[in-house]
Design a protein around this motif. Structure first.
Motif, mmCIF file in Angstrom:
data_model
loop_
_atom_site.group_PDB
_atom_site.id
_atom_site.type_symbol
_atom_site.label_atom_id
_atom_site.label_comp_id
_atom_site.label_asym_id
_atom_site.label_seq_id
_atom_site.Cartn_x
_atom_site.Cartn_y
_atom_site.Cartn_z
ATOM 1 N N LEU A 114 -7.749 15.625 -3.628
ATOM 2 C CA LEU A 114 -6.477 14.904 -3.582
ATOM 3 C C LEU A 114 -6.275 14.120 -4.871
ATOM 4 O O LEU A 114 -7.175 13.433 -5.347
ATOM 5 C CB LEU A 114 -6.442 13.956 -2.390
ATOM 6 N N GLN A 115 -5.064 14.188 -5.429
ATOM 7 C CA GLN A 115 -4.717 13.459 -6.635
ATOM 8 C C GLN A 115 -4.064 12.120 -6.320
ATOM 9 O O GLN A 115 -4.091 11.210 -7.141
ATOM 10 C CB GLN A 115 -3.760 14.294 -7.499
ATOM 11 N N GLU A 116 -3.482 12.016 -5.134
ATOM 12 C CA GLU A 116 -2.770 10.808 -4.739
ATOM 13 C C GLU A 116 -3.132 10.420 -3.319
ATOM 14 O O GLU A 116 -3.695 11.224 -2.552
ATOM 15 C CB GLU A 116 -1.252 11.020 -4.845
ATOM 16 N N PHE A 117 -2.810 9.189 -2.979
ATOM 17 C CA PHE A 117 -3.016 8.697 -1.623
ATOM 18 C C PHE A 117 -2.217 9.566 -0.652
ATOM 19 O O PHE A 117 -1.026 9.807 -0.863
ATOM 20 C CB PHE A 117 -2.556 7.244 -1.538
ATOM 21 N N PRO A 118 -2.835 10.087 0.404
ATOM 22 C CA PRO A 118 -2.138 11.011 1.312
ATOM 23 C C PRO A 118 -1.001 10.340 2.080
ATOM 24 O O PRO A 118 -1.062 9.151 2.394
ATOM 25 C CB PRO A 118 -3.257 11.471 2.259
ATOM 26 N N VAL A 119 0.014 11.140 2.381
ATOM 27 C CA VAL A 119 1.148 10.650 3.165
ATOM 28 C C VAL A 119 1.001 11.115 4.609
ATOM 29 O O VAL A 119 0.128 11.922 4.931
ATOM 30 C CB VAL A 119 2.488 11.160 2.572
ATOM 31 N N ASP A 120 1.853 10.589 5.480
ATOM 32 C CA ASP A 120 1.885 10.963 6.899
ATOM 33 C C ASP A 120 0.609 10.574 7.634
ATOM 34 O O ASP A 120 0.214 11.246 8.600
ATOM 35 C CB ASP A 120 2.135 12.468 7.067
ATOM 36 N N PRO B 134 -1.249 8.666 10.375
ATOM 37 C CA PRO B 134 -0.827 7.994 11.612
ATOM 38 C C PRO B 134 -0.968 6.483 11.495
ATOM 39 O O PRO B 134 -1.958 5.972 10.972
ATOM 40 C CB PRO B 134 -1.781 8.567 12.661
ATOM 41 N N LEU B 135 0.037 5.760 11.980
ATOM 42 C CA LEU B 135 0.073 4.323 11.793
ATOM 43 C C LEU B 135 -1.006 3.592 12.578
ATOM 44 O O LEU B 135 -1.306 2.437 12.266
ATOM 45 C CB LEU B 135 1.454 3.778 12.184
ATOM 46 N N ASP B 136 -1.572 4.233 13.604
ATOM 47 C CA ASP B 136 -2.606 3.569 14.398
ATOM 48 C C ASP B 136 -4.014 3.894 13.908
ATOM 49 O O ASP B 136 -5.008 3.579 14.572
ATOM 50 C CB ASP B 136 -2.484 3.950 15.873
ATOM 51 N N THR B 137 -4.119 4.489 12.709
ATOM 52 C CA THR B 137 -5.426 4.866 12.162
ATOM 53 C C THR B 137 -6.320 3.642 11.989
ATOM 54 O O THR B 137 -5.898 2.625 11.433
ATOM 55 C CB THR B 137 -5.261 5.588 10.813
ATOM 56 N N ARG B 138 -7.543 3.766 12.473
ATOM 57 C CA ARG B 138 -8.522 2.690 12.305
ATOM 58 C C ARG B 138 -9.530 3.012 11.207
ATOM 59 O O ARG B 138 -10.064 2.109 10.579
ATOM 60 C CB ARG B 138 -9.283 2.472 13.631
ATOM 61 N N GLN B 139 -9.788 4.298 10.998
ATOM 62 C CA GLN B 139 -10.805 4.708 10.026
ATOM 63 C C GLN B 139 -10.214 5.755 9.096
ATOM 64 O O GLN B 139 -9.742 6.803 9.538
ATOM 65 C CB GLN B 139 -12.036 5.269 10.745
ATOM 66 N N LEU B 140 -10.241 5.478 7.797
ATOM 67 C CA LEU B 140 -9.689 6.387 6.792
ATOM 68 C C LEU B 140 -10.766 6.687 5.749
ATOM 69 O O LEU B 140 -11.319 5.777 5.132
ATOM 70 C CB LEU B 140 -8.469 5.750 6.120
ATOM 71 N N ILE B 141 -11.055 7.971 5.563
ATOM 72 C CA ILE B 141 -12.098 8.399 4.633
ATOM 73 C C ILE B 141 -11.458 9.251 3.538
ATOM 74 O O ILE B 141 -10.935 10.338 3.802
ATOM 75 C CB ILE B 141 -13.196 9.199 5.358
ATOM 76 N N LEU B 142 -11.491 8.752 2.313
ATOM 77 C CA LEU B 142 -10.909 9.440 1.164
ATOM 78 C C LEU B 142 -11.981 9.786 0.127
ATOM 79 O O LEU B 142 -11.678 9.952 -1.053
ATOM 80 C CB LEU B 142 -9.843 8.562 0.501
ATOM 81 N N ALA B 143 -13.216 9.887 0.543
ATOM 82 C CA ALA B 143 -14.339 10.073 -0.376
ATOM 83 C C ALA B 143 -14.243 11.399 -1.128
ATOM 84 O O ALA B 143 -13.716 12.397 -0.625
ATOM 85 C CB ALA B 143 -15.652 10.004 0.397
ATOM 86 N N ALA B 144 -14.771 11.375 -2.362
ATOM 87 C CA ALA B 144 -14.915 12.581 -3.184
ATOM 88 C C ALA B 144 -13.578 13.268 -3.445
ATOM 89 O O ALA B 144 -13.407 14.466 -3.204
ATOM 90 C CB ALA B 144 -15.904 13.548 -2.532
ATOM 91 N N ASN B 145 -12.616 12.498 -3.949
ATOM 92 C CA ASN B 145 -11.326 13.045 -4.358
ATOM 93 C C ASN B 145 -11.020 12.587 -5.785
ATOM 94 O O ASN B 145 -11.911 12.106 -6.494
ATOM 95 C CB ASN B 145 -10.227 12.610 -3.390
ATOM 96 N N ASN B 146 -9.768 12.728 -6.198
ATOM 97 C CA ASN B 146 -9.363 12.335 -7.553
ATOM 98 C C ASN B 146 -8.285 11.259 -7.511
ATOM 99 O O ASN B 146 -7.440 11.191 -8.412
ATOM 100 C CB ASN B 146 -8.855 13.556 -8.329
ATOM 101 N N VAL B 147 -8.325 10.425 -6.504
ATOM 102 C CA VAL B 147 -7.323 9.386 -6.333
ATOM 103 C C VAL B 147 -7.585 8.264 -7.341
ATOM 104 O O VAL B 147 -8.706 7.767 -7.457
ATOM 105 C CB VAL B 147 -7.358 8.817 -4.900
#
Length: 287
Positions: free
Chosen positions: A43-49, A51-64
């Protein structure tokens, strides 16, 4: 005959299946109940869409390289954010203003160069903060963690740090684990206070054998207990130029005060003697 509760159970099963199948899930990410995982998706950018009730977000090993504060603020219930191994740099001030419930934050293996008061000041619930393996991280402001009073685990290992103000860490009442290994610590007299705090605190230092000095050359690779002994001897007995100036000023003040006191005492004695002599002459004339 079907039981009255059967439609409700079927609806619940349908909703759970929708969640497990990734309905309203960001592209190239997998979603489970209250969790979004986008690990290693280039991923080059922060993902869209998300879910608003997300408690855990993992963006490891990308190009953000940027975390948008507005998009993050929509995730008001977020408690776990893993952004390790990305390209995040110096645009993090106020990025976390809308995720005050965040408890776990991993920013290791990024391009951070400094941490200011504005970086984490809104994370009042933060317990674990990992900013290790940021080789360009060279400065952490004195009050950078002033609002993170619940911080229990802090890791700043393997960065470019050469100095850390004692009050930055000492004023964290909940701190129990602090990673400091493999940094470029400059062990001079200004760093003695921090080393002394390390020796006396109840905080645990993992990989303590690798918490060593990098400069000066004479102390390189020495562990902190040995360094403390040497610095205590050299720093507490060594006088600098400003110390000599101060001592000279003190000596001059003492000399000047003594001279003035002696002069005043002599003047008082002369005046008393003259007054006494005049008194005797007046008595003789009366007789």
């Amino acid at each position: 005959m079907s039981s009255p509760g059967r439609p409700w159970s079927l609806s619940l099963m349908f909703l759970l299946r929708m969640a497990s199948e990734g309905i309203n899930c960001p592209s190239r990410c997998s979603c489970q109940y209250l969790e979004v995982n986008c690990t290693g998706q280039q991923l080059q950018e922060f993902p869209v869409d998300i879910p608003l009730d997300t408690r855990q977000l993992i963006l490891a090993a990308n190009n953000v390289s940027y975390l948008p504060a507005v998009e993050l603020s929509f995730l008001a219930d977020l408690v776990y954010l893993d952004c390790r191994k990305n390209f995040l740099g110096d645009d993090l001030d106020f990025a976390f203003i809308g995720v005050a419930k965040l408890v776990y934050l991993d920013l290791s293996f990024n391009n951070l160069t400094q941490v200011t008061f504005s970086t984490f000041s809104h994370l009042f619930s933060l317990v674990v903060l990992k900013i290790s393996d940021n080789p360009n991280l060279v400065a952490i402001e004195k009050d950078a963690f002033a609002n993170n009073t619940w911080l229990r685990h802090l890791d700043v290992s393997r960065t470019g740090l050469t100095f850390l103000d004692t009050s930055t860490i000492r004023d964290l009442p909940s701190l129990r684990l602090l990673g400091l290994s493999d940094n470029l610590w400059h062990c001079n007299c200004s760093f003695l206070d921090f080393i002394t705090w390390m020796m006396e605190s109840n905080v645990h230092f993992p990989d303590a054998d690798n918490i060593t000095c990098y400069t000066p050359v004479g102390l390189r690779a020495l562990r902190m207990p040995a360094v403390e002994a040497q610095l205590h001897f050299s720093c507490l007995t060594q006088l600098y130029k400003q110390d000599y100036v101060f001592l000279c000023l003190v000596g001059f003040c003492i000399f000047f005060a003594g001279t003035m006191a002696a002069w005043l005492a002599g003047a008082c004695a002369v005046i008393y003697k003259v007054h006494a002599s005049n008194g005797e002459e007046e008595e003789e004339e009366e007789d």
